[in-house]
Design a protein around this motif. Sequence first.
Motif, short mmCIF file in Angstrom:
data_model
loop_
_atom_site.label_atom_id
_atom_site.label_comp_id
_atom_site.label_asym_id
_atom_site.label_seq_id
_atom_site.Cartn_x
_atom_site.Cartn_y
_atom_site.Cartn_z
N GLU A 197 0.84 -1.19 0.00
CA GLU A 197 0.00 0.00 0.00
C GLU A 197 0.88 1.25 0.00
OE1 GLU A 197 -3.09 0.67 -0.20
OE2 GLU A 197 -4.15 -1.21 0.09
N PRO A 198 0.47 2.32 -0.67
CA PRO A 198 1.26 3.55 -0.66
C PRO A 198 1.38 4.11 0.76
CG PRO A 198 -0.42 3.61 -2.38
CD PRO A 198 -0.73 2.43 -1.53
N PRO A 199 2.37 4.97 0.99
CA PRO A 199 2.54 5.55 2.33
C PRO A 199 1.39 6.47 2.70
CG PRO A 199 4.01 6.60 0.74
CD PRO A 199 3.39 5.45 0.03
N GLU A 200 1.21 6.64 4.01
CA GLU A 200 0.17 7.53 4.51
C GLU A 200 0.52 8.99 4.31
OE1 GLU A 200 -2.72 6.39 5.83
OE2 GLU A 200 -2.02 4.37 5.34
N ALA A 201 1.80 9.30 4.25
CA ALA A 201 2.24 10.69 4.17
C ALA A 201 3.59 10.78 3.49
CB ALA A 201 2.32 11.31 5.57
N LEU A 202 3.83 11.93 2.88
CA LEU A 202 5.12 12.28 2.27
C LEU A 202 5.47 13.70 2.67
CD1 LEU A 202 4.47 11.03 -1.39
CD2 LEU A 202 5.90 9.89 0.32
N TRP A 203 6.73 14.06 2.52
CA TRP A 203 7.15 15.42 2.84
C TRP A 203 6.27 16.41 2.09
CZ3 TRP A 203 10.65 16.91 6.46
CH2 TRP A 203 11.08 18.25 6.45
N LEU A 204 6.18 16.24 0.77
CA LEU A 204 5.26 17.01 -0.06
C LEU A 204 4.62 16.06 -1.08
CD1 LEU A 204 7.29 20.28 -0.82
CD2 LEU A 204 5.28 20.09 0.66
N THR A 205 3.33 15.80 -0.94
CA THR A 205 2.69 14.85 -1.84
C THR A 205 2.67 15.36 -3.28
OG1 THR A 205 0.52 15.79 -1.32
CG2 THR A 205 1.25 13.91 -0.01
N SER A 206 2.74 16.68 -3.47
CA SER A 206 2.68 17.24 -4.82
C SER A 206 3.90 16.87 -5.65
CB SER A 206 2.57 18.78 -4.75
OG SER A 206 3.70 19.34 -4.12
N ARG A 207 4.96 16.41 -5.00
CA ARG A 207 6.16 16.02 -5.74
C ARG A 207 6.24 14.51 -5.98
NH1 ARG A 207 10.94 20.11 -3.49
NH2 ARG A 207 9.90 22.04 -4.14
N TYR A 208 5.15 13.82 -5.69
CA TYR A 208 5.05 12.40 -6.04
C TYR A 208 4.15 12.33 -7.27
CZ TYR A 208 3.90 7.40 -5.53
OH TYR A 208 3.72 6.05 -5.74
N HIS A 209 4.75 12.19 -8.43
CA HIS A 209 4.04 12.30 -9.70
C HIS A 209 3.57 10.93 -10.16
CE1 HIS A 209 5.28 16.48 -9.87
NE2 HIS A 209 6.51 16.09 -9.62
N THR A 210 2.35 10.60 -9.78
CA THR A 210 1.82 9.26 -10.05
C THR A 210 1.34 9.09 -11.48
OG1 THR A 210 -0.35 9.96 -9.21
CG2 THR A 210 1.18 8.97 -7.64
N ARG A 211 1.37 10.14 -12.27
CA ARG A 211 1.00 10.02 -13.69
C ARG A 211 1.94 9.08 -14.43
NH1 ARG A 211 0.63 15.63 -16.51
NH2 ARG A 211 -1.34 15.74 -15.37
N TYR A 212 3.14 8.88 -13.91
CA TYR A 212 4.09 7.97 -14.55
C TYR A 212 3.56 6.54 -14.62
CZ TYR A 212 7.33 11.82 -13.48
OH TYR A 212 7.93 13.04 -13.38
N TYR A 213 2.60 6.20 -13.76
CA TYR A 213 2.05 4.84 -13.76
C TYR A 213 0.99 4.64 -14.83
CZ TYR A 213 4.06 4.81 -9.01
OH TYR A 213 4.90 4.90 -7.93
N ASP A 214 0.58 5.69 -15.52
CA ASP A 214 -0.59 5.61 -16.40
C ASP A 214 -0.46 4.54 -17.48
OD1 ASP A 214 -1.76 7.59 -14.95
OD2 ASP A 214 -1.58 9.16 -16.48
N GLY A 215 0.74 4.29 -17.97
CA GLY A 215 0.90 3.32 -19.04
C GLY A 215 1.13 1.90 -18.57
N ILE A 216 1.08 1.67 -17.26
CA ILE A 216 1.37 0.35 -16.71
C ILE A 216 0.07 -0.28 -16.21
CG2 ILE A 216 2.69 -0.93 -14.98
CD1 ILE A 216 4.72 1.36 -15.05
#
Length: 377
Positions: free
Chosen positions: A87-106
């Motif tokens: 499961e993804p983490p509950e929190a990140l330093w800044l969630t806006s810098r975790y660019h999950t669009r990279y997963y779109d083709g997978i």
Amino acid sequence: MAGSSRGPTRREVLVSGGSAAGLALAGCTGGDGDGDGNGSSDDGGGGGGSYTVSMEPVGEVTFESPPERWVANNGSWADMGVALGHEPPEALWLTSRYHTRYYDGIPDVSVDTSGMTDLYQNGVDKELFYELDADVHVIDPNFLLNRYSGWEQADIDEIDESVGPFFGNSIFSQEYAWHDDYQYYTLYEAFGKLAEAFQEQERYEQFVALHEEFQGRVEEIVPPEGERPEVAILWADGDQPETFLPYLISEGTSFKQWRDLGVRDALANSEVEDFHTNRGELDFETLLEVDPEVLLLRGQEGKTASEFQDTVVSFLENDDVASRLTAVQNGDVYRGGPLYQGPITNLVLTERAAGQVYGIEEELFDRDEVAGIVTGQ
């Protein structure tokens, strides 16, 4: 002590042998190491007993069972967790810098960050760590101590003991002076450590094999050194950037795709110093003196390629000075990648970068194979 009136923490439940809900994605576990000879397991592979994993700078961390609820410093570690079927983490330093669009083709791989918490909210509140109640904090404690003045070692120790241990290393950059006195990890060394902590060594080994095959394909498409372009990696905020933060290509994981592709660093051959050295900025006139063949602009990963062209590139093309840059005139201005990347996002970003600097249009890795590892199939 903050949180002293609370009931048993998740860590206390784990240490006492209490059961938890289980991992989100069922998959094969096992194996007996991360391939780099560091860390150890008391039970030889996570078959039900406690195990210990070594991670600089925190040293040895003992787990009674694989962590489930976790917090991570950035998208590098978040992506590693996803790759391990977690499961993804509950929190990140800044969630806006975790660019999950990279997963779109997978296939079958996606992450929704809308429910994640930002650790940094005009500071980092220690009480937030109690509220998140994570089994493990995949954060380099020295990052907290050196990047935000509100924390002291006593605060690190309190959270470590009262909530859950710290287990992380600032792998994305090797430019911080405070990181000179303990070990750096490559992307896959760090990935192996997290795989041990989560007891997902088999998935890790599958990614190692996939990555080795991928690296072979990358080497095949890299031209001789004299035919590789000189690039400049700069941080550029907004749609109309007029000043830039210079990033010289270094050994941190955030530059892995550019090192692997063997590009030449235009800034390294100039008098421009790295942003980490003096926090300096470049304007168009200074950039024109360097005049790199390719401009790679960070801080733009929230945009698609077309959105980037319609805003940033269009602005540069219409500026009196910027329009004189070779990269602008030749149409070689691209998004430069994020600060953070893990094993999945590195595959995507390297393939994208190969298209940007070498015109390679073919797929360099099998999306279905990645999906199969992540989902345990």
